[in-house]
Write an enzyme that holds these catalytic residues in place. Sequence first.
Site, short mmCIF file in Angstrom:
data_model
loop_
_atom_site.label_atom_id
_atom_site.label_comp_id
_atom_site.label_asym_id
_atom_site.label_seq_id
_atom_site.Cartn_x
_atom_site.Cartn_y
_atom_site.Cartn_z
N ASP A 7 -1.20 6.57 -1.07
CA ASP A 7 -1.24 5.41 -1.13
C ASP A 7 -1.98 4.86 0.55
O ASP A 7 -1.36 5.03 1.50
CB ASP A 7 0.43 4.73 -1.02
CG ASP A 7 0.34 3.11 -0.74
OD1 ASP A 7 -0.58 2.61 -1.46
OD2 ASP A 7 1.19 2.64 -0.21
N GLU A 67 -4.72 5.55 -4.68
CA GLU A 67 -4.59 4.05 -5.09
C GLU A 67 -5.79 3.41 -4.80
O GLU A 67 -6.23 3.44 -3.66
CB GLU A 67 -3.27 3.27 -4.64
CG GLU A 67 -3.09 2.09 -4.88
CD GLU A 67 -1.81 1.40 -4.50
OE1 GLU A 67 -1.87 0.26 -4.42
OE2 GLU A 67 -0.88 1.96 -4.64
N ASP A 140 5.72 3.14 1.04
CA ASP A 140 4.20 3.89 0.97
C ASP A 140 4.45 5.02 0.27
O ASP A 140 3.57 5.58 -0.35
CB ASP A 140 3.96 3.81 2.35
CG ASP A 140 3.75 2.56 3.21
OD1 ASP A 140 2.91 1.81 2.96
OD2 ASP A 140 4.78 2.24 4.13
#
Length: 163
Positions: A7, A67, A140
């Site tokens: 992330d 991501e 996260d």
Amino acid sequence: MVILGIDPGYGRIGYGVLEKKGNMFNLIDYGVIYTSKEDELPKRLLNIDEQLRNLIETYKPDESAVEKLYFFKNVATAIQVGEARGVILLCLEKENIPIYEYTPFQIKQAVTGYGRAEKGQIQRTLKLLLKLEKTPTPDDAADALATAFCHGNFRRSFKNAGY
């Protein structure tokens, strides 16, 4: 297959490492790479690169899932996250780790079955799917685990479809 989910960020970069055997997922590790607010951006980017390389050396992932960036209200933040994301992608590429990218919608859909799920729902679902004792936090790290899980599911779909 070991999957490293990421992330992206520049202050906090979530990571999640899952092993996929058949249809089963095993949690290896998850956490956050932190950079100091006291450091200038180039130093923070170097820190991201160094810590990510340590994770790669430790867990030796077969593939990575990152991501994709989504809409940011703050343009300056978006630029900095984009720069950090570039460092992440470059690091993975230099280590010859295949990179797969997923939108937040795809990740939420893969984990919960609903592409607009909220973070709490994603975390609770991950707890059940990965048979964790507690809900994964911080956000996260949970997002990175969800990204790795998403890739494991999509990877199966690609394989079954002959890709």
